[in-house]
Design an enzyme around this catalytic site. Sequence first.
Site, PDB file in Angstrom:
ATOM      1  N   HIS A  72       0.845  -1.194   0.000  1.00  0.00           N
ATOM      2  CA  HIS A  72       0.000   0.000   0.000  1.00  0.00           C
ATOM      3  C   HIS A  72       0.879   1.241   0.000  1.00  0.00           C
ATOM      4  CE1 HIS A  72       0.577   0.834   4.358  1.00  0.00           C
ATOM      5  NE2 HIS A  72       0.461  -0.463   4.548  1.00  0.00           N
ATOM      6  N   ASP A  74      -0.340   4.343   1.016  1.00  0.00           N
ATOM      7  CA  ASP A  74      -0.749   5.334   2.010  1.00  0.00           C
ATOM      8  C   ASP A  74      -0.016   5.100   3.328  1.00  0.00           C
ATOM      9  OD1 ASP A  74      -2.376   2.935   2.164  1.00  0.00           O
ATOM     10  OD2 ASP A  74      -3.603   3.941   3.663  1.00  0.00           O
ATOM     11  N   ASP A 104       6.360   0.910   7.143  1.00  0.00           N
ATOM     12  CA  ASP A 104       4.973   0.549   6.803  1.00  0.00           C
ATOM     13  C   ASP A 104       4.441   1.474   5.727  1.00  0.00           C
ATOM     14  OD1 ASP A 104       2.419  -0.436   6.810  1.00  0.00           O
ATOM     15  OD2 ASP A 104       1.864   0.359   8.758  1.00  0.00           O
ATOM     16  N   GLU A 136      -5.128   1.775   2.376  1.00  0.00           N
ATOM     17  CA  GLU A 136      -5.126   0.480   3.070  1.00  0.00           C
ATOM     18  C   GLU A 136      -5.325   0.664   4.559  1.00  0.00           C
ATOM     19  OE1 GLU A 136      -3.196  -2.771   5.457  1.00  0.00           O
ATOM     20  OE2 GLU A 136      -2.721  -0.637   5.377  1.00  0.00           O
ATOM     21  N   GLU A 137      -4.702   1.721   5.091  1.00  0.00           N
ATOM     22  CA  GLU A 137      -4.662   1.908   6.536  1.00  0.00           C
ATOM     23  C   GLU A 137      -6.037   2.166   7.143  1.00  0.00           C
ATOM     24  OE1 GLU A 137      -2.236   1.300   8.438  1.00  0.00           O
ATOM     25  OE2 GLU A 137      -0.347   1.659   7.400  1.00  0.00           O
ATOM     26  N   GLU A 164       4.227  -6.156   4.007  1.00  0.00           N
ATOM     27  CA  GLU A 164       4.134  -5.455   5.306  1.00  0.00           C
ATOM     28  C   GLU A 164       5.341  -5.852   6.155  1.00  0.00           C
ATOM     29  OE1 GLU A 164       1.870  -3.302   6.509  1.00  0.00           O
ATOM     30  OE2 GLU A 164       0.199  -3.476   5.107  1.00  0.00           O
TER      31      GLU A 164
HETATM   32 ZN   LIG Z   1       0.875  -1.363   6.401  1.00  0.00          ZN
END
Ligand SMILES: [Zn+2]
Length: 378
Positions: A72, A74, A104, A136-137, A164
Amino acid sequence: MTPGRSAELLKALIAFPTISRTPNLTLIEHVAGLLGAAGIACTLVRNDAGTCANLFASTGPAHVPGVMLSGHTDVVPVEGQPWTVPPFEATVRDGRLYGRGSADMKGFVACAVVAMLDASARTLRKPLQLALSYDEEIGCVGVRRLIDVLESAPVRPELCVVGEPTMMQIATGHKGKAAYRAVCCGEEGHSALAPKYTNAIHVATDWITAMRAAQQQLAEHGVQDDGYDVPYSTIHVGTIHGGRALNIVPNECTLDFEIRTLAADRAEAILDGIRARAAADGSATLPEIEEVNAYPGLETHVTSDAVRFLEALLPPGTDTRKVAFGTEGGLFSARLSVPALVCGPGDIAVAHKPDEFVELAQLDACDEFLARLVGSLA
Ligand SMILES: [Zn+2]
């Protein structure tokens, strides 16, 4: 240790402040530009407003299943956090690269883009693919549109690696999550006559009591999976809002709560259990429940070909485990029937915090892993 190509790209990615719910298009266009210059075509799948996009790219033969790298773009906000380095400008110090998203998970994204560029220069038997998502978050929101597109593709990947941060260990599973809003209704009235009215906060606390009893039931008699720190499905209230003044019986109280489930449990069934319990305990009024967001858990078997394949590409002694946090892997696995594993550079323990960092050695380890992966596809 001098930063490598992935670290240099990571610095560029950190400089795009792609906080969830804000545009990520400049980052996506930057990556599409790099891939395009290497002759890799990119498909962008945008949100309704056109401000955010998922990116899908593939290099190698089109009609055979390959390996998809997923990440991801974001990051979580930085407001209110005591950062000692600029969050959106990478700082390299003592073998670490600091910046929001370094762990992350822009570190993996950078490594994956570099791997795509390297793969494009080789003759592959099977394709290497890249799937980058937005938002995603906030509950794996963006990737669903990308999966809609991938669902109708003639060939699906045979493996998805979600990068991740796992310190480059292999995670085979995580719990699913369902987020709910409970609106508890009552009647406004003078508090001197309180027993004559339904108090919305009391309705809410009855509901919470039922939730806590259900949690205890799950902890003591529910399905257990010792792969997790908390080995059973969990129920948690995150926020509660209700009431205007002490002398008014409140007519509305809102709760945000979540249910995180092991593969063997279903959130809806647990929710039904809470409803039944609240009703049995004499709650006259039950809240209106709205599902705000949900994503499935991930459960890839430890003895599967996917795990063996990844183990062969990683250093001896690489651990196989489950993780507490959710990923997009559950959606890839559930909706595309693609085995998914989580493996990426950096430590989840520094994610979402001030002075988030990734060790340069972790980026190197990820680069090595991806180079071996590309080698195995060539
Ligand atoms: Zn993440």
